[in-house]
Design a protein around this motif. Structure first.
Motif, PDB file in Angstrom:
ATOM      1  N   LEU A  47      46.101  32.777  41.605  1.00 51.03           N
ATOM      2  CA  LEU A  47      45.875  33.318  40.260  1.00 51.03           C
ATOM      3  C   LEU A  47      45.275  32.261  39.337  1.00 51.03           C
ATOM      4  O   LEU A  47      45.051  32.510  38.153  1.00 51.03           O
ATOM      5  N   THR A  48      44.999  31.072  39.896  1.00 51.38           N
ATOM      6  CA  THR A  48      44.568  29.964  39.023  1.00 51.38           C
ATOM      7  C   THR A  48      43.128  30.099  38.532  1.00 51.38           C
ATOM      8  O   THR A  48      42.724  29.378  37.641  1.00 51.38           O
ATOM      9  N   GLY A  49      42.375  31.024  39.131  1.00 52.23           N
ATOM     10  CA  GLY A  49      40.987  31.187  38.694  1.00 52.23           C
ATOM     11  C   GLY A  49      40.806  32.265  37.636  1.00 52.23           C
ATOM     12  O   GLY A  49      39.683  32.577  37.237  1.00 52.23           O
ATOM     13  N   ILE A  50      41.916  32.869  37.174  1.00 50.05           N
ATOM     14  CA  ILE A  50      41.809  33.984  36.224  1.00 50.05           C
ATOM     15  C   ILE A  50      41.954  33.450  34.796  1.00 50.05           C
ATOM     16  O   ILE A  50      43.058  33.172  34.332  1.00 50.05           O
ATOM     17  N   ALA A  51      40.836  33.294  34.115  1.00 48.34           N
ATOM     18  CA  ALA A  51      40.850  32.670  32.777  1.00 48.34           C
ATOM     19  C   ALA A  51      41.614  33.519  31.760  1.00 48.34           C
ATOM     20  O   ALA A  51      42.242  32.988  30.832  1.00 48.34           O
ATOM     21  N   ASP A  52      41.599  34.849  31.943  1.00 51.96           N
ATOM     22  CA  ASP A  52      42.225  35.762  30.971  1.00 51.96           C
ATOM     23  C   ASP A  52      43.723  35.552  30.794  1.00 51.96           C
ATOM     24  O   ASP A  52      44.296  35.983  29.785  1.00 51.96           O
ATOM     25  N   ILE A  53      44.380  34.960  31.791  1.00 50.73           N
ATOM     26  CA  ILE A  53      45.843  34.844  31.693  1.00 50.73           C
ATOM     27  C   ILE A  53      46.269  33.411  31.380  1.00 50.73           C
ATOM     28  O   ILE A  53      47.369  32.986  31.710  1.00 50.73           O
ATOM     29  N   LYS A  54      45.363  32.661  30.749  1.00 50.42           N
ATOM     30  CA  LYS A  54      45.713  31.287  30.363  1.00 50.42           C
ATOM     31  C   LYS A  54      45.613  31.129  28.858  1.00 50.42           C
ATOM     32  O   LYS A  54      44.699  31.668  28.242  1.00 50.42           O
TER      33      LYS A  54
END
Lengths: 161, 264
Positions: free
Chosen positions: B50-57
């Motif tokens: 999930l580390t490539g999903i910018a929306d959840i950071k």
């Protein structure tokens, strides 16, 4: 196997990795950058600390595929461009901040990350930041001195405990 | 480690689709899951990072005065970015693991794993936070369902955690010296309409609210208000070589007093 590409110590590299290939194994086995050590392999000892996109991480607890596209720095890239030791490395030598040297790459990389966010850390802040780096030789005292010295601070004030 | 495929989608939709395959498992910061895989205690065929999903950071304050933190936000980022609005939470995040672990481990990963000695569950339950997923919103009071058990379903991903910002709060962790996990951790949060107290590390049932302390502190928010209470029942608390159930129960009371005294 998946193809990964990243920048390691300023050079573009790529390779084929399995899903389970750890970043540390990609660095050591594929790129032959064996300065990054595997101590405990359980993310406790910190001998494998490298920087990924400028942040210290334990390379034994991150998959190589997750570093795809990242900027990675290891101990091999720490020295000055002319090959001389950088300020932290030189301070470790000057203050005898190592004995067997196994933990040293991780210590130096953690120290670099600390000094980047806190250029003049107190002794307490250094000790606290190094919680995840274990040394079984030095008792930490000379490591703390070295990091104080590398940040341009007086080391005489640190008394042996 | 057994081998598996690792995929790194850039959106929640792609991640959910990838998790639809049999024996696929999400991978957040990996600071618990990777050691588990090394021990061969899990055998996924596919890991969906999930580390490539910018929306959840990221961390931001909402219009209604809550602190919204993306599920993929690392402890290190929470420690820095929550400090101005919610120092109780920022200080909790700043003492999880060590600096390198905090640069990988995420709030969503910690809450999804629900380790009985993890710190974040105490903050989520101690504030009455809302856990938002790709499917729904879950109140913290319904979310934690015992050791390593949560209300999450298969292929459900924590996208955001919303914390009502307290007037005052503090987290006190009594560290297990080898692992630095909480032997006992207590989160105290004071709101206009009452006080919440959540305890991690102690109970066989995972994180819980200490309701007697909540009532006492709601009428008198002072460390002395805890003095007259007896410690919570130690008979269902974790007993191991690090401390008996009764010892942990005693430490709950001590940590609660310290948290109240230090609350800001």
């Amino acid at each position: 196997m998946t193809k990964v590409s990243m920048t390691v110590n300023g050079k573009s590299v790529s390779g084929e990795v399995e899903g389970r290939t750890l970043l540390v194994n990609f660095l050591r086995n594929d790129l032959r950058l064996t300065g990054t050590h595997v101590g405990c392999d359980t993310s406790q000892c910190g001998a494998c600390v490298v920087h990924v996109n400028g942040e210290a991480v334990k390379a034994c607890t991150m998959f190589a595929a997750e570093a795809d596209g990242a900027e990675v720095s290891t101990i091999e890239g720490a020295a000055n461009p002319d090959g001389s030791l950088n300020a932290i490395q030189q301070a470790f030598q000057d203050h005898h901040g190592l004995q067997c040297g196994f933990c040293t790459p991780g210590m130096v990389m953690s120290a670099a990350a600390l000094l980047k966010e806190n250029p003049k850390p107190s002794e307490h802040e250094i000790r606290s930041y190094l919680q995840g780096n274990i040394c079984r030789c030095t008792g930490y005292h000379n490591i703390i001195k070295a990091i104080m010295a590398a940040s341009g601070q007086d080391v005489e004030q640190i008394a042996a405990e | 480690m057994y081998n598996f495929d690792l995929v790194r989608p850039t959106s929640i939709d792609e991640a959910v689709k990838a998790l639809g395959e049999e024996d696929a498992q999400p991978l957040a910061g990996g600071q618990t899951l990777i050691p588990t895989l090394k021990q061969r205690l899990a055998m996924p065929t596919k890991l969906v990072s999930l580390t490539g999903i910018a929306d959840i950071k990221g961390v931001c304050k909402t219009d209604d005065g809550q602190l919204a933190i993306g599920g993929g936000t690392t402890h290190g980022t929470v420690a820095k970015e929550a400090m101005a609005d919610f120092p109780g939470l920022a200080n909790l995040a700043a003492n999880v693991g060590d600096p390198a672990v905090r640069n990988r481990g995420t709030i969503g990963g910690s809450l999804a794993n629900n380790d009985p000695s993890a710190c974040y569950p105490a903050a989520a339950l101690g504030t009455g936070a809302t856990i938002k997923t790709n499917k729904r919103e879950i109140a913290a009071d319904d979310y934690f369902q015992g050791m390593f058990a949560t209300a999450l379903e298969e292929a459900e991903i924590i996208t955001e955690v919303r914390f009502p910002i307290p007037e005052k709060s503090n987290y006190q962790k009594f560290e297990q010296q080898a692992s630095r996990f909480a032997l006992v951790g207590v989160f105290v949060a004071k709101y206009a309409d009452g006080v919440r107290v959540a305890v991690t590390g102690a109970s066989n049932e995972g994180v819980f609210r200490w309701s007697e302390a909540e009532s006492a502190l709601s009428s008198n928010f002072s460390a002395e208000a805890i003095d007259s209470l007896s410690a919570p029942d130690g008979s269902n608390m974790i007993s191991d070589l690090h401390g008996s159930g009764d010892y942990r129960a005693h430490i709950v009371k001590v940590m609660t007093k310290r948290a109240v005294a230090a609350a800001s």
